[in-house]
Design an enzyme around this catalytic site. Structure first.
Site, PDB file in Angstrom:
ATOM      1  N   TYR A  12      -8.645   6.052  -2.177  1.00 53.99           N
ATOM      2  CA  TYR A  12      -8.143   7.038  -1.220  1.00 53.99           C
ATOM      3  C   TYR A  12      -6.936   7.735  -1.843  1.00 53.99           C
ATOM      4  CZ  TYR A  12      -6.849   8.707   3.549  1.00 53.99           C
ATOM      5  OH  TYR A  12      -6.548   9.458   4.665  1.00 53.99           O
ATOM      6  N   CYS A  13      -6.991   9.072  -1.929  1.00 53.81           N
ATOM      7  CA  CYS A  13      -5.891   9.883  -2.439  1.00 53.81           C
ATOM      8  C   CYS A  13      -5.507   9.415  -3.853  1.00 53.81           C
ATOM      9  CB  CYS A  13      -4.719   9.847  -1.464  1.00 53.81           C
ATOM     10  SG  CYS A  13      -3.419  11.062  -1.814  1.00 53.81           S
ATOM     11  N   ILE A  14      -4.230   9.104  -4.100  1.00 57.50           N
ATOM     12  CA  ILE A  14      -3.815   8.700  -5.439  1.00 57.50           C
ATOM     13  C   ILE A  14      -4.450   7.377  -5.846  1.00 57.50           C
ATOM     14  CG2 ILE A  14      -1.722   7.501  -4.675  1.00 57.50           C
ATOM     15  CD1 ILE A  14      -0.322   8.588  -7.163  1.00 57.50           C
ATOM     16  N   GLY A  69      -7.505   6.777  -5.457  1.00 55.37           N
ATOM     17  CA  GLY A  69      -8.737   7.215  -6.092  1.00 55.37           C
ATOM     18  C   GLY A  69      -8.509   7.764  -7.481  1.00 55.37           C
ATOM     19  N   SER A 119      -9.474  12.567  -2.641  1.00 56.19           N
ATOM     20  CA  SER A 119      -8.866  12.142  -3.894  1.00 56.19           C
ATOM     21  C   SER A 119      -9.148  13.159  -4.996  1.00 56.19           C
ATOM     22  CB  SER A 119      -9.408  10.762  -4.298  1.00 56.19           C
ATOM     23  OG  SER A 119      -8.835  10.343  -5.512  1.00 56.19           O
TER      24      SER A 119
END
Length: 609
Positions: free
Chosen positions: A339-341, A343, A369
């Protein structure tokens, strides 16, 4: 006429309110205003005694806003035609404004106001406020277009100029000032001035709580307790090192799929956005599907982890969690989510695994991400020369750590209308006490980040886009995302202001295997965490990956509601056969949600020695 409009029409106009004030009431108003002025002076003294806005360095223009504005001005000066066109647009805007005001005064017809800041009926019914609103709209539109008229400025300067012009126009909105906010003026009159007095006292309380810095309280945090009314999914901490705790959640089915799911949330926020409440918990939903779910809980950077690097996050985060999850589940392979960073870290580590013959991750999903940062949006303002220099100085002043308080402020200012000025108006101008809201409690529960990790993220990912170009190094080796040939699903959110749709879509083009893409409605949080039972928003699914997200969207099919069932249809056949469920082993490390998640910013004193 709807009930909502009826309520608006029922509000007394400012003219009517003023007409009802007797001399004694006016004296009370003036006396309260004088007291509010005294409180305002005390508030200014409080801030001056503090160290300024949270996380900032004492520089005049650390982000280079002035430089960007000068470049735009110089470009227009070098190009008289462009300058003339810009000024013509302003003149035409004002001519149209006068024409509209005259026409509407004669006909009585007014177009609906779409900007929610101007929802108060006074903005339509009071000619003075109506003119103020329309003048603001004309001027802000002109200001926002200036950088577009400048023909020869670099892309990074253009982005910076647009970003700070947006900040300026949002700040100059007449709704942000007592004298030009009819809702605040109405409250001031109706309460005998108490609304403004209460607001200033709330502001002073915020300054005091933040040690002399203005830090707006968005919610009342007192009713919330981790493990009691948020982050309540039952489970055990089955692994811990200096960087992560690994949580395994208790099964709710008699049998479970043999291949577990391991989630890597961002370390900028805490993982429990995926388990905020029982009714919207993604973790509970996945467990109820029969998955053995593991989630990484990152440690907020402190004296122990302040010098950790990106390689440390890959080794002690991804690799360590994969090994621990497989041992705890007895499986040989697992599926992963980033998820996000989280990822971004996962994608690079997957490329390193692929290059070294490590096939323990069978399939991967990425929530909002980015691994390609070419179109990464407004956050790129923080990754060019002045932006990175400013961040470096903040990290140096805070003992090698990027303070979570500043990250909180940064993300708020990416959406200032909703996350800054709304609360300035509600609390400091209307005098409303913040209400409890679990999502805002989570939003304020930030974490510190090791400076080396954050600087590399901004430099190598955002600024140089090395990860998508095969130039990013992990453990001294260049990694290539084309080596990642496992099945991948990439999710983006249509209105995401942190990881924009088109940027995330480019990430769906960088892997070497079968990649699916799904687009959800809403933004960075609500677009991801949208339980099917809520019946909210929509999602789009399509066929093969095309060069751009807009091309993909042209042929995509829109569906109502959450995208989770579509994801489950993809994930289920990759989760193995069913086996008898077993509870997580008690490793003596405690129950979910663990101990790292309970550490709040005030528990870690910066700067670190």
């Amino acid at each position: 006429m709807s009930g909502k409009n009826t309520n608006k029409a029922a509000l007394p106009s400012l003219k009517q309110l003023m007409a009802t004030q007797n001399p004694l009431q006016m004296q009370v108003l003036m006396a309260t205003l004088a007291l509010a002025n005294s409180e305002s002076n005390a508030l200014i003294s409080d801030v001056l005694r503090g160290s300024g806005p949270i996380g900032t360095v004492s520089q005049g223009d650390p982000m280079g806003a002035g430089e960007a504005f000068r470049e735009v001005g110089n470009s227009l000066a070098r190009n008289p035609t462009a300058l003339m066109n810009a000024n013509m647009e302003l003149m035409q805007g004002w001519m149209q404004l006068w024409q509209e005001m005259a026409t509407e005064a004669l006909s009585g017809d007014t177009p609906p106001v779409r900007d929610k800041r101007f929802a108060d009926p006074e903005w339509e019914n009071n000619p003075s406020f109506k003119f103020i609103r329309k003048a603001y709209e004309v001027n802000s539109k002109w200001l926002m277009g200036l950088a577009d008229h400048a023909p020869d400025i670099p892309d990074n300067i253009h982005l910076r100029a647009k970003f700070f012009t947006q900040q300026l126009t949002d700040t100059l909105s007449p709704t942000n000032y007592l004298g030009t906010n009819p809702q605040a003026l109405r409250a001031f009159i109706e309460t005998g001035g108490e609304s403004v007095l209460n607001g200033i006292r709330l502001a002073r309380a915020d300054v005091k709580k933040a040690g002399g810095k203005l830090h707006i309280s968005q919610t009342d945090e007192t009713p919330f307790e981790l493990g009691k009314n948020i982050a309540t999914a039952p489970g055990k901490v089955v692994f811990r090192n200096d960087l992560i705790e690994l949580i395994q959640y208790a099964p709710t089915q008699e049998t479970v799929y043999s291949r577990p799911l391991l989630i890597f949330p961002p370390w900028i926020n805490k993982f429990y956005i995926l388990d905020l409440r029982e009714e919207n918990s993604m973790i509970r939903w996945l467990v109820d599907k029969g998955l053995t779910v593991f989630v990484v809980s990152w440690r907020s950077a402190d004296e122990v982890t302040k010098d950790y690097t990106w390689d440390d996050y890959s080794k002690n985060g991804v690799y360590a969690a994969v090994e621990a999850a497989l041992q705890a589940s007895g499986s040989k392979k697992l599926n992963a989510v980033g998820y996000c960073i989280g990822g971004t870290l996962l994608s690079g580590t997957l490329a390193h695994m692929a290059a070294n013959g490590d096939d323990r991750v069978a399939a991967a999903t990425f929530f909002a991400s980015q691994s390609d940062f070419e179109l990464a949006g407004d956050l790129k303002v923080f990754t060019d020369g002045p932006g990175r220099g400013y961040i470096d100085s903040v990290i140096e002043e805070n003992g090698g750590v990027m303070p979570g308080a500043m990250m909180y402020e940064t993300f708020n200012w990416l959406r200032p209308i909703d996350l800054v000025w709304r609360y300035v108006i509600d609390q400091y101008m209307l005098g409303k006490t913040p209400r409890p809201f679990d999502l805002l409690y989570w939003n304020a529960d930030q974490t510190n980040i090791p400076g080396k990790v954050h600087k590399r993220y901004l430099r190598d990912c955002y600024s140089k886009n090395k990860l998508s170009r095969g130039k990013f190094k992990l453990f001294g080796e260049k990694v290539n995302l084309k080596d990642v040939k496992i099945p991948v699903m990439v999710q983006a959110s249509r209105d995401d202001h942190i990881c924009p749709f088109e940027s995330v879509y480019r990430t769906a083009t960088v892997f070497g295997g079968d990649t699916k893409f799904v687009l959800s409605g809403s933004g960075h949080i609500a677009g991801v965490v949208n339980h099917p039972d809520s019946n909210k928003y929509q999602h789009w699914t399509g066929g093969d990956i095309t060069p751009t997200g807009e091309e993909w969207l042209e042929t995509a099919e829109e569906h109502p509601g959450s995208w989770w069932p579509y994801w489950w249809d993809w994930l289920k056949p990759k989760s193995g056969s069913r086996k008898k469920a077993a509870p997580p082993k008690d490793m003596g490390l405690g129950d979910a949600p663990g101990s790292y998640v309970r550490v709040r910013l005030q528990h870690i004193k910066l700067p670190l020695e």
